[in-house]
Design a protein around this motif. Structure first.
Motif, PDB file in Angstrom:
ATOM      1  N   THR A 308       0.816  -1.213   0.000  1.00  0.00           N
ATOM      2  CA  THR A 308       0.000   0.000   0.000  1.00  0.00           C
ATOM      3  C   THR A 308       0.849   1.262   0.000  1.00  0.00           C
ATOM      4  O   THR A 308       0.366   2.337  -0.355  1.00  0.00           O
ATOM      5  CB  THR A 308      -0.926   0.014   1.230  1.00  0.00           C
ATOM      6  N   ASP A 309       2.095   1.142   0.412  1.00  0.00           N
ATOM      7  CA  ASP A 309       3.018   2.273   0.426  1.00  0.00           C
ATOM      8  C   ASP A 309       4.169   2.017  -0.549  1.00  0.00           C
ATOM      9  O   ASP A 309       4.413   0.880  -0.947  1.00  0.00           O
ATOM     10  CB  ASP A 309       3.602   2.492   1.827  1.00  0.00           C
ATOM     11  N   VAL A 310       4.876   3.080  -0.904  1.00  0.00           N
ATOM     12  CA  VAL A 310       6.048   2.959  -1.761  1.00  0.00           C
ATOM     13  C   VAL A 310       7.282   2.873  -0.871  1.00  0.00           C
ATOM     14  O   VAL A 310       7.620   3.813  -0.153  1.00  0.00           O
ATOM     15  CB  VAL A 310       6.173   4.151  -2.724  1.00  0.00           C
ATOM     16  N   THR A 311       7.944   1.738  -0.916  1.00  0.00           N
ATOM     17  CA  THR A 311       9.153   1.516  -0.139  1.00  0.00           C
ATOM     18  C   THR A 311      10.318   1.279  -1.075  1.00  0.00           C
ATOM     19  O   THR A 311      10.211   0.508  -2.034  1.00  0.00           O
ATOM     20  CB  THR A 311       9.004   0.291   0.785  1.00  0.00           C
ATOM     21  N   THR A 312      11.418   1.933  -0.822  1.00  0.00           N
ATOM     22  CA  THR A 312      12.620   1.746  -1.615  1.00  0.00           C
ATOM     23  C   THR A 312      13.823   1.720  -0.680  1.00  0.00           C
ATOM     24  O   THR A 312      13.666   1.702   0.543  1.00  0.00           O
ATOM     25  CB  THR A 312      12.751   2.834  -2.684  1.00  0.00           C
ATOM     26  N   PHE A 313      15.001   1.711  -1.235  1.00  0.00           N
ATOM     27  CA  PHE A 313      16.201   1.759  -0.403  1.00  0.00           C
ATOM     28  C   PHE A 313      17.101   2.878  -0.889  1.00  0.00           C
ATOM     29  O   PHE A 313      16.966   3.367  -2.014  1.00  0.00           O
ATOM     30  CB  PHE A 313      16.945   0.418  -0.406  1.00  0.00           C
ATOM     31  N   GLY A 314      17.996   3.281  -0.052  1.00  0.00           N
ATOM     32  CA  GLY A 314      18.892   4.365  -0.421  1.00  0.00           C
ATOM     33  C   GLY A 314      20.084   4.417   0.494  1.00  0.00           C
ATOM     34  O   GLY A 314      20.220   3.607   1.419  1.00  0.00           O
TER      35      GLY A 314
END
Length: 434
Positions: A308-314
């Protein structure tokens, strides 16, 4: 949108160009590798600052920062030690181990930072952190080592999806929101075209392990230091399936030819590419110089089904002072400048996301010439969650080495996904955690 130049030929030409850079690197490192800070002013204080960088010609943020620092400090000259990006961690590790006195060391990732700080090779700058307002400095926590700091971030990157708008339009594919990995794989198949020297891939996965492993950890809640890596499986299976179907350049070819992700995207050899925000500065520069005609835009990183959410890495990028620097005062001054508003403004002008979070800087960023102005590109800059690419601990470096070795074996087919993950589990538990 079939490119006129075959991908393999383009990569070969790129390698010829980098050979000259490698020669220049040897001279640059020899010049600064034991000589300290170089020239001195009449009063005895050094006016030359040496800094390690990678791919200077294709990383405009460095030149922007150095020019801004020199302008703010008349009489000071910054001399970069330019290193090929793929060789950077190994080269810097060797330099520091050999007693090199280059003043400032750029921390390309937190894994290297963990290694160098644990070995006592960086100057403690905790006093600078505590005496400065760092409340708006994203990524600072990644450099906290037992309440001590040995670097300050100047850049905060996260991963999103670059795509070729013209190719999407031709295939009648419209992106109007975040997509799932299932959508991503489907589009990669639809967008692949041609064969042989005229092959255009639906997507390109660079050879770094984080392309598979870090996004898996971020989107499943998996811990890359845990010794249990079953959460990698889905992402590996998808990537290998795309390789097998000819929808992504295979890992072996990309590694053997030292494929350049910029070349792949800027010459329209791929329709999609997951990559970090740092690349925006490079593509803006290529477009400005007329070196690329790619019609590009951004989308959020693909998500797992049901998300439901946008999750990424950085990961933040930082500057640190070499503990052996003979010009520590000027080096400290540069590190603090790079993390300041002045440093943030300098790199924003070339399309780099600064660590310093400020609404005015963000507005200026999207006002840059050549930046895509569509709503989805802007939405890509507002992920709900950005997870650190690799946790920082005294075990980070050793775990990273094992995960990378097994990643390569899986991607070239020497081990199945199940075999590779089992090896990761066994090796991390026996070689590191125990």
């Amino acid at each position: 949108m079939i490119p006129s130049n075959p991908p393999k030929a383009r990569v070969r030409r790129h390698l010829v160009k980098t050979a000259g850079v490698a020669t220049a690197l040897a001279l640059a490192v020899a010049a600064c590798g034991g000589g300290g800070s170089g020239e001195t002013a009449e009063g005895g204080g050094s006016t030359t600052l040496t800094i390690t960088v990678w791919n200077l010609a294709k990383t405009p943020e460095f030149t922007a920062l150095f020019d801004a620092f020199e302008k703010a400090n008349p009489g000071v000259t910054v001399k970069p030690a330019d290193i090929l990006a793929d060789d950077y961690p190994e080269k810097v590790t060797t330099m520091l181990a050999g007693g090199d006195k280059t003043d400032v060391i750029t921390m390309k990732n937190v894994t290297d930072y963990s290694r160098y700080s644990a070995r006592g090779q960086l100057l403690d700058i905790t006093d600078m952190v505590k005496s400065t307002d760092t409340s708006k400095l994203a990524g600072l926590d990644a450099f906290n080592v037992n309440d001590s700091y040995f670097a300050l971030p100047y850049r905060q990157d996260f991963w999103l999806l670059y795509y070729n708008k013209a190719m999407f339009d031709k295939a009648n594919i419209k992106l109007d929101g975040p997509i799932t990995w299932d959508d991503y794989a489907k589009y990669a198949q639809q967008l692949s075209q041609g064969d042989g020297n005229q092959k255009v891939y639906g997507t390109y996965h660079h050879t770094w392990r984080s392309v598979i492993q870090a996004i898996s950890a971020a989107q499943t809640g998996g811990d890359q230091l845990s010794g249990d890596y079953n959460f990698f499986a889905d992402q590996y299976n998808m990537a290998l399936s795309l390789q097998k179907g000819g929808n992504a350049l295979d890992f072996g070819t990309a590694t053997a030819q030292q494929a350049d992700y910029r070349t792949m995207f800027e010459t329209a050899a791929t329709a999609m590419m997951p990559m970090g925000t740092w690349y925006i500065s490079g593509i803006l520069e290529a477009k400005e110089k007329g070196e690329s005609q790619v019609d590009w835009a951004l989308a959020p990183m693909p998500q797992r089904p049901g998300a439901t959410d946008v999750t990424t890495f950085g990961s933040p990028t930082a500057f640190a002072v070499n503990k052996r620097s003979e010009n520590a005062d000027l080096a400290r001054k540069f590190v603090q400048f790079a993390a300041s508003k002045a440093g943030a403004e300098a790199i924003t002008k070339v399309g780099v996301v600064p660590a310093l979070q400020d609404p005015a800087i963000t507005e200026a960023y999207f006002g840059l010439k050549g930046m895509p102005a569509d709503d989805l590109s802007k939405k890509a800059f507002e992920p709900d969650k950005v997870v650190l690419e690799m946790p920082v601990s005294d075990k980070t470096s050793d775990v990273d080495t094992i995960l990378n070795e097994e990643h390569q074996l899986i991607m070239v087919g020497d081990k199945s996904v199940a075999e590779g993950i089992k090896s990761m589990n066994d090796r991390v538990k026996s070689e590191v955690l125990n």
